[in-house]
Design an enzyme around this catalytic site. Structure first.
Site, short mmCIF file in Angstrom:
data_model
loop_
_atom_site.label_atom_id
_atom_site.label_comp_id
_atom_site.label_asym_id
_atom_site.label_seq_id
_atom_site.Cartn_x
_atom_site.Cartn_y
_atom_site.Cartn_z
N ASN A 10 27.10 61.58 59.50
CA ASN A 10 26.73 61.89 60.99
C ASN A 10 27.96 62.31 61.39
OD1 ASN A 10 25.97 61.65 63.58
ND2 ASN A 10 25.97 59.65 63.74
N LYS A 12 28.52 63.21 64.42
CA LYS A 12 28.49 62.85 65.80
C LYS A 12 28.67 64.23 66.80
CE LYS A 12 29.77 58.34 64.65
NZ LYS A 12 29.84 56.90 65.16
N HIS A 94 19.57 56.47 67.08
CA HIS A 94 21.02 55.96 66.79
C HIS A 94 21.71 55.32 67.78
CE1 HIS A 94 25.32 56.18 66.06
NE2 HIS A 94 25.18 56.37 65.03
N GLU A 96 24.32 55.19 69.50
CA GLU A 96 25.11 55.40 70.62
C GLU A 96 23.93 56.27 71.72
OE1 GLU A 96 27.68 58.11 68.23
OE2 GLU A 96 28.64 56.33 67.59
N GLU A 166 22.21 49.63 61.19
CA GLU A 166 23.52 49.92 61.74
C GLU A 166 23.87 48.85 62.62
OE1 GLU A 166 24.93 53.94 60.89
OE2 GLU A 166 23.45 54.04 62.69
N GLY A 172 31.98 52.84 64.05
CA GLY A 172 32.93 53.02 64.70
C GLY A 172 34.28 52.15 64.90
N SER A 212 31.11 51.81 59.91
CA SER A 212 32.47 51.68 59.29
C SER A 212 32.18 51.70 57.80
CB SER A 212 33.25 50.47 59.90
OG SER A 212 33.46 50.55 61.12
C1 PEP Z 1 27.39 56.14 62.48
O1 PEP Z 1 27.91 57.12 63.44
O2 PEP Z 1 26.06 56.33 62.31
C2 PEP Z 1 28.26 55.40 61.76
C3 PEP Z 1 27.83 54.50 61.01
O3 PEP Z 1 29.37 55.49 62.31
P1 PEP Z 1 31.07 55.00 61.51
O4 PEP Z 1 30.60 55.18 60.08
O5 PEP Z 1 32.11 55.61 62.03
O6 PEP Z 1 30.94 53.55 61.82
#
Ligand code: PEP
Length: 249
Positions: A10, A12, A94, A96, A166, A172, A212
């Site tokens: 992703n 983003k 997601h 976000e 997640e 992040g 992460s």
């Molecule tokens: C994501 O955006 O779905 C995600 C898991 O981000 P990150 O790997 O940066 O934590």
């Protein structure tokens, strides 16, 4: 049949024409584990470029899709428009979008339904906030998020869904879930699939972990019985993504 390992990237709201060309060209020429399904998700603006440039082994996903077929919905993108440019996957839900853009469970569930009915694969994201984890509400929260989608899909339609667990506190932040924390929630999701959907959905649905994930922690997470892959944010923009795709080699 074993579940095919799945790694999503992703991007983003990151990238430019130049950097996305470079990421995709890098993936095209990399030696990727052929048994892993890889799907990358650039910002909408770069979907046609990504689909044209990426080789046929790489899937491409939108980061979002709307639940209506067309019309006066400024700024939104429809399932048919994605299919028109050969984009066969979309992320939905997601964190976000849930947290920053205040998308609710029912709206997200309608988007999953529209995408699945239009023939797209859906990476359906769920997960708890830190506050919810600390209040021991993790399973309650993911169950609520799953139940909303269960109301909209037939049992068979779950074959088009990859569930991305997640935890919001891990996205992040550099704070990855432990292998035990990830496995515990993934096992609970698989149990929910068995009880709420079907034995078949429970056996076949990929449940991937996101938050992460890096080239350093992916190998241990990938060994867990119910971790069928990853959704990768920050690291998907880097060469390290190849190591994550190859985490089981
Ligand atoms: C994501 O955006 O779905 C995600 C898991 O981000 P990150 O790997 O940066 O934590």
């Amino acid at each position: 049949m074993p579940r095919q390992f799945f790694v999503g990237g992703n991007f983003k709201m990151n990238g430019s024409t130049e950097s996305i060309k470079s990421i995709v060209n890098n993936l095209n020429s990399a030696k990727l584990d052929a048994s892993t399904e890889v799907v990358i998700s650039p910002p909408a603006l770069y979907l046609p470029l990504t689909r044209e440039l990426a080789n046929e082994k790489l899937g491409v996903a939108a980061q979002n899709v709307f639940d209506k077929p067309n019309g006066a919905f400024t700024g939104e993108i429809s399932v048919d428009q994605l299919k028109d440019i050969n984009v066969n996957w979309t992320l939905v839900g997601h964190s976000e979008r849930r947290v920053i853009l205040k998308e609710g469970d029912e709206f997200i569930a309608r988007k999953v339904k529209a995408a699945v009915e239009g023939g797209l694969g859906v990476i359906f994201c769920i997960g708890e906030t830190l506050e919810e984890r600390e209040a021991n509400k993790t399973i309650e929260v993911v169950t609520r998020q799953l139940n909303a989608v269960a109301k909209e899909l037939t049992k068979e339609q779950w074959a088009q869904v990859v569930i991305a667990y997640e935890p919001v506190w891990a996205i992040g932040t550099g704070k990855v879930a432990t292998t035990e924390q990830a496995q515990e929630v993934h096992a609970a999701i698989r149990k929910w699939l068995h009880e709420a959907i079907s034995a078949q959905a429970s056996a076949n649905t990929r449940i991937i972990y996101g938050g992460s994930v890096s080239e350093k922690n992916c190998r241990d997470l990938a060994k867990e019985a119910d971790v069928d892959g990853f959704l990768v944010g920050g690291a998907s923009l880097k060469p390290a993504f190849v190591d994550i795709v190859n985490s089981r080699l």
